[in-house]
Scaffold this active site. Structure first.
Site, PDB file in Angstrom:
ATOM      1  N   CYS A 109      51.416  30.508  38.636  1.00  0.00           N
ATOM      2  CA  CYS A 109      51.351  31.939  38.975  1.00  0.00           C
ATOM      3  C   CYS A 109      52.297  32.314  40.106  1.00  0.00           C
ATOM      4  O   CYS A 109      52.458  33.494  40.414  1.00  0.00           O
ATOM      5  CB  CYS A 109      49.928  32.331  39.332  1.00  0.00           C
ATOM      6  SG  CYS A 109      48.837  32.106  37.946  1.00  0.00           S
ATOM      7  N   HIS A 399      46.723  40.156  35.015  1.00  0.00           N
ATOM      8  CA  HIS A 399      47.516  39.098  35.639  1.00  0.00           C
ATOM      9  C   HIS A 399      48.235  38.250  34.581  1.00  0.00           C
ATOM     10  O   HIS A 399      47.773  37.171  34.231  1.00  0.00           O
ATOM     11  CB  HIS A 399      46.558  38.237  36.498  1.00  0.00           C
ATOM     12  CG  HIS A 399      47.164  37.005  37.050  1.00  0.00           C
ATOM     13  ND1 HIS A 399      48.444  36.939  37.562  1.00  0.00           N
ATOM     14  CD2 HIS A 399      46.662  35.739  37.187  1.00  0.00           C
ATOM     15  CE1 HIS A 399      48.686  35.719  37.989  1.00  0.00           C
ATOM     16  NE2 HIS A 399      47.639  34.962  37.755  1.00  0.00           N
ATOM     17  N   CYS A 429      48.381  32.710  45.118  1.00  0.00           N
ATOM     18  CA  CYS A 429      47.899  31.354  44.828  1.00  0.00           C
ATOM     19  C   CYS A 429      48.376  30.949  43.443  1.00  0.00           C
ATOM     20  O   CYS A 429      48.627  31.800  42.595  1.00  0.00           O
ATOM     21  CB  CYS A 429      46.380  31.316  44.885  1.00  0.00           C
ATOM     22  SG  CYS A 429      45.601  32.427  43.699  1.00  0.00           S
TER      23      CYS A 429
HETATM   24  C1  LIG Z   1      47.219  30.486  36.973  1.00  0.00           C
HETATM   25  C2  LIG Z   1      47.575  30.369  38.393  1.00  0.00           C
HETATM   26  O1  LIG Z   1      48.602  29.691  38.694  1.00  0.00           O
HETATM   27  C3  LIG Z   1      46.730  30.955  39.494  1.00  0.00           C
HETATM   28  C4  LIG Z   1      45.815  32.069  39.144  1.00  0.00           C
HETATM   29  O2  LIG Z   1      46.122  33.210  39.223  1.00  0.00           O
HETATM   30  S1  LIG Z   1      44.297  31.619  38.623  1.00  0.00           S
HETATM   31  C5  LIG Z   1      43.766  32.947  37.599  1.00  0.00           C
HETATM   32  C6  LIG Z   1      44.171  32.688  36.212  1.00  0.00           C
HETATM   33  N1  LIG Z   1      43.477  33.590  35.304  1.00  0.00           N
HETATM   34  C7  LIG Z   1      42.361  33.212  34.669  1.00  0.00           C
HETATM   35  O3  LIG Z   1      41.872  32.119  34.820  1.00  0.00           O
HETATM   36  C8  LIG Z   1      41.780  34.233  33.739  1.00  0.00           C
HETATM   37  C9  LIG Z   1      40.295  34.193  33.841  1.00  0.00           C
HETATM   38  N2  LIG Z   1      39.697  35.165  32.930  1.00  0.00           N
HETATM   39  C10 LIG Z   1      39.120  34.795  31.755  1.00  0.00           C
HETATM   40  O4  LIG Z   1      39.134  33.637  31.350  1.00  0.00           O
HETATM   41  C11 LIG Z   1      38.422  35.885  30.964  1.00  0.00           C
HETATM   42  O5  LIG Z   1      39.020  37.122  31.210  1.00  0.00           O
HETATM   43  C12 LIG Z   1      36.916  35.948  31.335  1.00  0.00           C
HETATM   44  C13 LIG Z   1      36.228  34.660  30.841  1.00  0.00           C
HETATM   45  C14 LIG Z   1      36.694  36.123  32.820  1.00  0.00           C
HETATM   46  C15 LIG Z   1      36.238  37.170  30.660  1.00  0.00           C
HETATM   47  O6  LIG Z   1      36.547  37.173  29.326  1.00  0.00           O
HETATM   48  P1  LIG Z   1      35.773  38.137  28.298  1.00  0.00           P
HETATM   49  O7  LIG Z   1      34.339  37.735  28.202  1.00  0.00           O
HETATM   50  O8  LIG Z   1      36.600  38.182  27.070  1.00  0.00           O
HETATM   51  O9  LIG Z   1      35.837  39.539  29.047  1.00  0.00           O
HETATM   52  P2  LIG Z   1      35.539  40.978  28.465  1.00  0.00           P
HETATM   53  O10 LIG Z   1      34.933  40.897  27.089  1.00  0.00           O
HETATM   54  O11 LIG Z   1      36.729  41.797  28.601  1.00  0.00           O
HETATM   55  O12 LIG Z   1      34.477  41.509  29.497  1.00  0.00           O
HETATM   56  C16 LIG Z   1      33.114  41.100  29.458  1.00  0.00           C
HETATM   57  C17 LIG Z   1      32.258  42.301  29.755  1.00  0.00           C
HETATM   58  O13 LIG Z   1      32.548  42.745  31.079  1.00  0.00           O
HETATM   59  C18 LIG Z   1      32.790  44.138  31.061  1.00  0.00           C
HETATM   60  N3  LIG Z   1      33.711  44.492  32.133  1.00  0.00           N
HETATM   61  C19 LIG Z   1      34.862  43.861  32.468  1.00  0.00           C
HETATM   62  N4  LIG Z   1      35.449  44.511  33.482  1.00  0.00           N
HETATM   63  C20 LIG Z   1      34.656  45.556  33.823  1.00  0.00           C
HETATM   64  C21 LIG Z   1      34.729  46.599  34.769  1.00  0.00           C
HETATM   65  N5  LIG Z   1      35.758  46.683  35.638  1.00  0.00           N
HETATM   66  N6  LIG Z   1      33.731  47.504  34.813  1.00  0.00           N
HETATM   67  C22 LIG Z   1      32.680  47.416  33.946  1.00  0.00           C
HETATM   68  N7  LIG Z   1      32.563  46.452  33.014  1.00  0.00           N
HETATM   69  C23 LIG Z   1      33.550  45.536  32.948  1.00  0.00           C
HETATM   70  C24 LIG Z   1      33.362  44.384  29.675  1.00  0.00           C
HETATM   71  O14 LIG Z   1      33.224  45.719  29.281  1.00  0.00           O
HETATM   72  C25 LIG Z   1      32.545  43.476  28.819  1.00  0.00           C
HETATM   73  O15 LIG Z   1      31.318  44.113  28.554  1.00  0.00           O
HETATM   74  P3  LIG Z   1      30.627  43.969  27.101  1.00  0.00           P
HETATM   75  O16 LIG Z   1      30.319  42.504  26.951  1.00  0.00           O
HETATM   76  O17 LIG Z   1      29.430  44.842  27.201  1.00  0.00           O
HETATM   77  O18 LIG Z   1      31.646  44.427  26.102  1.00  0.00           O
END
Ligand SMILES: CC(=O)CC(=O)SCCNC(=O)CCNC(=O)[C@H](O)C(C)(C)COP(=O)(O)OP(=O)(O)OC[C@H]1O[C@@H](n2cnc3c(N)ncnc32)[C@H](O)[C@@H]1OP(=O)(O)O
Length: 442
Positions: A109, A399, A429
């Site tokens: 990242c 992201h 990070c």
């Molecule tokens: C990589 C590097 O070098 C360093 C870094 O940056 S580390 C970071 C790397 N990034 C990651 O690891 C990504 C991590 N994220 C994920 O794996 C996935 O997004 C996650 C597992 C967190 C969620 O996935 P998901 O279950 O498909 O999410 P999604 O279906 O969109 O949302 C789940 C629920 O939350 C709700 N929700 C999400 N955001 C919301 C918000 N802001 N307000 C209200 N509700 C929200 C959605 O509406 C959904 O509700 P329903 O189940 O009722 O439909």
């Protein structure tokens, strides 16, 4: 010097060789496409499509058609083998001159910011005068590889000379060979996902769920307000019908976010889909140059990139959290720059997870961390939250890993340009236990 070592063309030059001199590095412009959620509107777009759109957006905005820049540097965390030098393919597909050299960069990242720093260093050292740097990522078009057993058979098949040899090799194929290798959002050395690692860090720093939800809601509210105020009008090129970041929900509140189920750290975990970044697709690009180049092209300077620092932590054998390297990089960079944590007008801390931002802030405030981990008598300091991610950050925007650095540099450079003076700190990070930071000044 032997005659063979002399520069071609005969006589060695009589003028004194020039010592490298540090030149100021100007951020002249930035552009990105709106970020989208994985398997959303950009599901059929490739890394090349998205990064070319971001670069060509800069070409249009700054009249760079057929311009031969000093370099284009960019990268992607997830990419197909056909994109072995993705940056070069993007140059050839863009409206820049094809004589612009290009280099591929990879630092998880941190890729986007590392690409920007790489080209900034070349500009500072007098090696190039202008550059575009940035990054792109798609989790929709993630490369699927064939498994090793199938690959070995296919490679041999390609060089088999007789029908008999081919049939013998084909006879070795088994149904299990067609199972593809899907890239995992996990650390190869621990097998844990980024979220699971962040959840361990959240527990060890005692980061509360309510604080994470508050930070996430603020990110959405601020990004929405910035869009409404037109802040992104000259930082964004619409792409495939998207004009705003798809993940953005301006009506997010800590109360609504508080209702979501934990997704990392088990049923008692504090991290949810709302206070974690979503898997995303997108691209960003930044135009950097010397002041002279900017002047010659009649382009105003938004801000200057003045310092940068990287750090890494031993998350494999040690107790340190995977995403905690910026907690080390920032104090090191402050020492080099002769600054304190309070000396900034803006702080751009990449929100990989709300808990990770809060753990980093807590580490900087902690006297024990300062003494035992940094060897300092005093804590690094406290950040005024009103100056943190003032126009939202990754929790709201999304992201697309390598695209985040360019998004942040573009946002901060414009904030400083609008203010007319001041200083901003960037902290990102990265997977692999790394972190990259930078300072922009106006
Ligand atoms: C990589 C590097 O070098 C360093 C870094 O940056 S580390 C970071 C790397 N990034 C990651 O690891 C990504 C991590 N994220 C994920 O794996 C996935 O997004 C996650 C597992 C967190 C969620 O996935 P998901 O279950 O498909 O999410 P999604 O279906 O969109 O949302 C789940 C629920 O939350 C709700 N929700 C999400 N955001 C919301 C918000 N802001 N307000 C209200 N509700 C929200 C959605 O509406 C959904 O509700 P329903 O189940 O009722 O439909």
């Amino acid at each position: 010097m032997t005659s063979a070592e002399k520069p071609s063309g005969g006589k060695a030059r009589s003028s004194k060789p020039k010592a490298p001199t540090a030149r100021r590095v100007a951020i002249v412009g930035a552009n990105r496409i709106p970020f989208a959620r994985s398997n959303g509107p950009y599901a059929n777009a490739s890394n090349q499509d998205m990064l070319t759109a971001a670069v060509d957006g800069l070409v249009s905005r700054y009249a760079l058609q057929d311009e031969a820049l000093g370099e284009v540097a960019a990268g992607a965390v997830l990419k197909h083998s056909r994109d072995f030098n993705l940056a070069r393919e993007v140059v050839l597909g863009s409206r820049l001159a094809p004589t612009t050299p290009a280099a591929d960069v990879q630092m998880a990242c941190g890729t986007g910011l590392q690409a920007i720093v790489n080209t900034a260093n070349k500009i500072a050292l007098g090696q190039i005068d202008s550059a575009i740097a940035g990054g792109v990522d798609t989790t929709s078009d993630a490369p699927l590889a064939v498994n090793d057993d199938l690959r070995r058979v296919l490679v041999k098949l390609n060089s088999a000379k007789t029908v008999g040899q081919r049939l013998k090799l084909l006879g070795k194929l088994r149904p299990g060979h067609i199972v593809p290798e899907i890239p995992q959002n996990a650390e190869p050395r621990t097998g844990l996902s980024m979220g699971e690692h962040a959840s361990l860090t959240a527990n060890s720093w005692d980061i509360q769920r309510a604080d994470q939800d508050e930070l996430a809601a603020t990110s959405h509210q601020r990004l929405a307000a910035a869009y409404d105020a037109g802040f992104f009008d000259d930082l964004l090129t619409p792409f495939l019908g998207q004009t705003r970041d798809q993940n953005l929900r301006g009506d997010s509140t800590a109360e609504k976010l508080g209702k979501l189920k934990p997704v990392f750290g088990g049923p008692e975990g504090t991290m949810t889909a709302g206070n974690s970044t979503p898997l995303s697709d997108g691209a960003s690009a930044v135009l950097l140059a010397t002041e002279e180049w900017a002047k010659a092209h009649k382009l105003p300077v938004l801000a200057y990139l003045t310092f940068s620092q990287t750090a890494a932590v031993d998350y494999v054998h040690g107790e340190e959290g995977l995403l905690m390297a910026p907690a080390y990089a920032v104090p090191r960079m402050l020492d080099r720059a002769g600054l304190t944590l309070g000396d900034f007008d803006f702080y751009e801390i990449h929100e990989a997870f709300a808990s990770q931002v809060l753990a980093t802030l807590k580490a900087w405030e902690d006297p024990t961390f300062a003494k035992e981990k940094l060897g300092r008598d005093e804590p690094v300091g406290t950040i005024d939250r009103a100056k943190l991610n003032v126009n939202g950050s990754s929790l709201a925007a999304g992201h697309p890993f390598a695209a985040t650095g360019g998004r942040i540099v573009g946002t901060l450079a414009k904030l400083l340009a609008e203010k007319g003076s001041g200083r901003g700190l960037i902290s990102i990070c990265a997977a692999g236990g790394q972190g990259i930071t930078a300072i922009l000044e106006k």
